[in-house]
Design an enzyme around this catalytic site. Structure first.
Site: not given
Ligand code: NAD
Length: 230
Positions: A54, A57, A87, A90, A105, A173-175
């Site tokens: 972290y 990160r 979620q 950052d 989160h 941007g979430t799966s």
């Molecule tokens: N930035 C952060 O804080 C960060 C980074 C990585 C993971 N996480 C954590 O990971 C967990 C994973 O879940 P999630 O669903 O957020 O992530 P995920 O990685 O499962 O899904 C990411 C989604 O974003 C899409 N994506 C990729 N590039 C993109 C773009 N340029 N614009 C829009 N969408 C785009 C992908 O196709 C995918 O569907 C969460 O709990 C989250 O807290 C957070």
């Protein structure tokens, strides 16, 4: 009165700022096992590894800035009552100027103690790391203020209340793989418009979603056009 626009964001929201997403294969998350760095058991087994993960990160975050998607959402406040539920750990929505952000989160720039996950301490950008031996005022070891897998998600309740009475719901941007966040979609009343911005196909268990198959920056531009033209 402004319409209430509730937006659920995930890792893809910050991808164009250079922060790795979770499941897209681009290195970072392939190098670590989730159980190692994102569970209380992983922290108990190897606190140093987790703190370092972290710390990295946090340093990555300090070297990035919001992208046009983040700033586009902040701009929408001129016309809508915008509530962001993220979620992401950052703080790029806040940096872009969004006023109402719920972090489901946790937050990377905060610490809490291993015994009290609710009292938080802001970490300074000048000295952002947490080390073994860093403690709260009661002498208890600090840890990142992150909701790890297997831990309660206390902010889900206020998030549900925001979704229940929204006029428009947007997912970016979430799966939609991580619960309870993914379940928020179920609280949108039938008849309210739902938009989903993602360059890839996302499985969402509703048949009333308008898909915008674009990245966050371009997708928010298109969304803004749709919402302000209607
Ligand atoms: N930035 C952060 O804080 C960060 C980074 C990585 C993971 N996480 C954590 O990971 C967990 C994973 O879940 P999630 O669903 O957020 O992530 P995920 O990685 O499962 O899904 C990411 C989604 O974003 C899409 N994506 C990729 N590039 C993109 C773009 N340029 N614009 C829009 N969408 C785009 C992908 O196709 C995918 O569907 C969460 O709990 C989250 O807290 C957070």
């Amino acid at each position: 009165m402004k319409k209430k626009l509730v937006i659920l964001t995930g890792a893809g929201m910050s991808a164009e700022s250079g922060i790795s997403t979770f499941r897209d294969s681009d290195g970072l998350w392939e190098k670590y096992r989730v159980e190692e760095v994102a569970t209380p058991e992983g922290f108990a087994a190897n606190p140093e590894l987790v703190l370092n993960f972290y710390n990295q990160r946090r340093r990555e975050l300090l070297a990035t800035k919001p992208n046009a998607g983040h700033t586009g959402l902040a701009e929408l406040e001129k016309e809508f009552d915008v509530r962001i539920i993220t979620q992401n750990i950052d703080n790029l929505h806040e940096q872009a100027g969004s006023s109402h952000v719920i972090h489901l989160h946790g937050e990377l720039m905060k610490a809490c103690s291993v015994r009290d996950l609710h009292t938080t301490y802001a970490l300074s950008p000048d000295s952002p790391d947490i080390h073994i031996g860093d403690t709260d005022p009661h002498g208890v070891q600090l840890r990142p203020f992150i909701v790890w897998f297997g831990e309660a998600v206390p902010m889900i309740e206020p998030a549900i209340r925001e979704v229940e009475d929204c006029d428009i719901f947007v997912v970016i941007g979430t799966s939609l793989n991580v619960y309870p966040a993914a379940g928020l979609l179920n609280y949108v009343r039938r008849g309210q418009p739902i938009y989903l911005i993602d360059p890839k196909e996302v499985k969402a268990y509703r048949n009333d979603i308008h898909f915008i198959r674009k990245g966050a920056s371009e997708g928010v531009k298109e969304l803004t056009k749709i919402l302000t033209d209607s």
